[in-house]
Design a protein around this motif. Structure first.
Motif, PDB file in Angstrom:
ATOM      1  N   LYS A 164       8.012   7.530  -5.721  1.00 47.80           N
ATOM      2  CA  LYS A 164       8.529   8.111  -7.322  1.00 47.80           C
ATOM      3  C   LYS A 164       7.891   7.077  -8.560  1.00 47.80           C
ATOM      4  CE  LYS A 164      11.182  10.915 -10.158  1.00 47.80           C
ATOM      5  NZ  LYS A 164      12.937  11.782 -10.144  1.00 47.80           N
ATOM      6  N   GLN A 165       8.992   6.365  -8.617  1.00 42.31           N
ATOM      7  CA  GLN A 165       8.509   4.676  -9.114  1.00 42.31           C
ATOM      8  C   GLN A 165       6.885   4.331  -9.387  1.00 42.31           C
ATOM      9  OE1 GLN A 165      11.532   2.499  -7.978  1.00 42.31           O
ATOM     10  NE2 GLN A 165      13.269   3.529  -8.635  1.00 42.31           N
ATOM     11  N   ASN A 166       6.349   4.343  -8.751  1.00 40.34           N
ATOM     12  CA  ASN A 166       5.285   4.109  -8.302  1.00 40.34           C
ATOM     13  C   ASN A 166       4.243   4.772  -8.051  1.00 40.34           C
ATOM     14  OD1 ASN A 166       5.490   0.716  -8.753  1.00 40.34           O
ATOM     15  ND2 ASN A 166       7.368   2.041  -6.989  1.00 40.34           N
ATOM     16  N   GLN A 167       3.910   6.284  -9.140  1.00 38.80           N
ATOM     17  CA  GLN A 167       3.400   7.377  -8.702  1.00 38.80           C
ATOM     18  C   GLN A 167       2.572   7.004  -9.698  1.00 38.80           C
ATOM     19  OE1 GLN A 167       5.245  10.498 -10.055  1.00 38.80           O
ATOM     20  NE2 GLN A 167       5.446  10.415 -11.788  1.00 38.80           N
ATOM     21  N   LYS A 168       2.066   6.572 -10.592  1.00 37.61           N
ATOM     22  CA  LYS A 168       0.648   6.060 -11.004  1.00 37.61           C
ATOM     23  C   LYS A 168      -0.463   4.833 -10.661  1.00 37.61           C
ATOM     24  CE  LYS A 168       2.478   8.592 -15.349  1.00 37.61           C
ATOM     25  NZ  LYS A 168       3.339   8.015 -16.444  1.00 37.61           N
ATOM     26  N   ASN A 169       0.723   3.742 -10.006  1.00 39.33           N
ATOM     27  CA  ASN A 169      -0.175   2.612  -9.680  1.00 39.33           C
ATOM     28  C   ASN A 169      -0.585   2.831  -8.204  1.00 39.33           C
ATOM     29  OD1 ASN A 169       1.015   1.427 -11.593  1.00 39.33           O
ATOM     30  ND2 ASN A 169       2.760   0.527 -10.698  1.00 39.33           N
ATOM     31  N   SER A 170      -1.931   2.367  -8.297  1.00 36.89           N
ATOM     32  CA  SER A 170      -2.230   2.910  -6.328  1.00 36.89           C
ATOM     33  C   SER A 170      -1.813   1.347  -5.483  1.00 36.89           C
ATOM     34  CB  SER A 170      -3.602   2.296  -6.226  1.00 36.89           C
ATOM     35  OG  SER A 170      -3.751   0.925  -7.082  1.00 36.89           O
ATOM     36  N   ASP A 224       0.949  -1.064   0.058  1.00 35.14           N
ATOM     37  CA  ASP A 224       0.077   0.590  -0.059  1.00 35.14           C
ATOM     38  C   ASP A 224       1.096   1.371  -0.078  1.00 35.14           C
ATOM     39  OD1 ASP A 224      -2.078   2.066   1.037  1.00 35.14           O
ATOM     40  OD2 ASP A 224      -2.704   1.028   2.596  1.00 35.14           O
ATOM     41  N   LYS A 225       0.850   2.151  -1.112  1.00 35.33           N
ATOM     42  CA  LYS A 225       1.278   2.916  -1.575  1.00 35.33           C
ATOM     43  C   LYS A 225       0.984   4.131   0.398  1.00 35.33           C
ATOM     44  CE  LYS A 225       1.055   5.477  -5.114  1.00 35.33           C
ATOM     45  NZ  LYS A 225       0.843   6.319  -5.834  1.00 35.33           N
ATOM     46  N   GLN A 226      -0.137   4.437   0.330  1.00 32.23           N
ATOM     47  CA  GLN A 226      -0.263   5.249   1.346  1.00 32.23           C
ATOM     48  C   GLN A 226       0.816   4.808   2.895  1.00 32.23           C
ATOM     49  OE1 GLN A 226      -4.647   5.036   1.976  1.00 32.23           O
ATOM     50  NE2 GLN A 226      -4.636   6.728   0.576  1.00 32.23           N
ATOM     51  N   TYR A 227       0.640   3.509   3.295  1.00 30.73           N
ATOM     52  CA  TYR A 227       1.648   2.829   4.070  1.00 30.73           C
ATOM     53  C   TYR A 227       3.365   3.431   4.100  1.00 30.73           C
ATOM     54  CZ  TYR A 227       4.277  -0.256   7.570  1.00 30.73           C
ATOM     55  OH  TYR A 227       5.339   0.312   8.186  1.00 30.73           O
ATOM     56  N   PHE A 228       3.721   3.888   3.365  1.00 31.04           N
ATOM     57  CA  PHE A 228       4.650   4.634   3.112  1.00 31.04           C
ATOM     58  C   PHE A 228       5.121   6.175   2.954  1.00 31.04           C
ATOM     59  CE2 PHE A 228       5.784   0.477   0.824  1.00 31.04           C
ATOM     60  CZ  PHE A 228       7.128  -0.359   2.008  1.00 31.04           C
ATOM     61  N   GLN A 229       3.971   6.763   2.344  1.00 31.40           N
ATOM     62  CA  GLN A 229       3.580   7.835   2.597  1.00 31.40           C
ATOM     63  C   GLN A 229       3.218   8.182   3.843  1.00 31.40           C
ATOM     64  OE1 GLN A 229       0.826   7.985  -0.321  1.00 31.40           O
ATOM     65  NE2 GLN A 229       1.641   8.279  -1.744  1.00 31.40           N
ATOM     66  N   ARG A 230       3.021   7.648   4.803  1.00 31.95           N
ATOM     67  CA  ARG A 230       2.073   7.729   6.214  1.00 31.95           C
ATOM     68  C   ARG A 230       3.855   7.779   6.904  1.00 31.95           C
ATOM     69  NH1 ARG A 230      -2.031   5.198   5.140  1.00 31.95           N
ATOM     70  NH2 ARG A 230      -1.801   3.435   5.836  1.00 31.95           N
ATOM     71  N   GLN A 231       4.685   6.549   6.576  1.00 29.19           N
ATOM     72  CA  GLN A 231       5.989   6.843   7.366  1.00 29.19           C
ATOM     73  C   GLN A 231       6.704   8.123   7.060  1.00 29.19           C
ATOM     74  OE1 GLN A 231       9.158   4.016   6.164  1.00 29.19           O
ATOM     75  NE2 GLN A 231       7.800   2.224   6.284  1.00 29.19           N
ATOM     76  N   LEU A 232       6.907   8.283   5.613  1.00 30.78           N
ATOM     77  CA  LEU A 232       7.344   9.734   5.629  1.00 30.78           C
ATOM     78  C   LEU A 232       7.797  11.095   6.412  1.00 30.78           C
ATOM     79  CD1 LEU A 232       7.717  10.104   1.544  1.00 30.78           C
ATOM     80  CD2 LEU A 232       9.677   9.446   2.965  1.00 30.78           C
TER      81      LEU A 232
END
Length: 156
Positions: free
Chosen positions: A56-62, A8-16
């Motif tokens: 960034k590499q996965n910006q177009k994916n959910s 889940d990308k949001q998990y990594f965004q929350r980490q940041l």
């Protein structure tokens, strides 16, 4: 690849966000838990750059379909080179640590050495009794099952 292995990308965004909000405390924990000779001057900056890069590499994916490195929130399978035995560790934040269950803090001696390593990479893990040669066999997403993720979701 099955969906449970997708991150889940949001998990990594929350980490940041979490690292940014808690950088002082995390830096103090890092300094107090890391021997001087093993400290990296820009430890958190390097980690944040790696997180930003995978996002960034996965910006177009959910989601992030493939996890190439060990991050907080991943389960890593290491193989000990001397006996070919494997062991799994979940790399987590310090408050989620439970070594008996294989949950190790990214600031612990082993967690710190595994962080940002790649699949297939070999390294010598420094442990109190010496060094152990290991190879990174597998890395998978585990973040959705950690307290950090559920706490952040509840607060949102």
């Amino acid at each position: 690849m099955n969906h449970s292995g997708q991150a889940d990308k949001q998990y990594f965004q929350r980490q940041l966000e979490y690292i940014e909000e808690n950088i002082k405390d995390l830096t103090n924990l890092y300094i107090s838990s890391t021997p001087i000779q093993e400290r990296l001057k820009h430890f958190f900056s390097l980690y944040v750059l790696e997180l930003e890069e995978i996002l960034k590499q996965n910006q177009k994916n959910s989601f992030i379909a493939s996890i190439p490195k060990v991050y907080i929130g991943t389960k890593v399978t290491v193989m000990y080179l001397d006996d070919q035995e494997t062991e799994e560790y979940v790399i987590c934040f310090p408050e989620e640590s439970d070594p008996d269950k294989g949950f190790i803090s990214f600031l612990s001696p082993v967690g710190r050495q595994l962080l940002l390593k790649n699949i297939g990479e070999e390294l010598s893990l420094k442990i109190p009794t010496g060094e152990l040669g290991v190879s990174i066999k597998e890395i998978s997403y585990f973040g959705g099952l950690l307290e950090f993720d559920t706490q952040q979701t509840k607060e949102a």
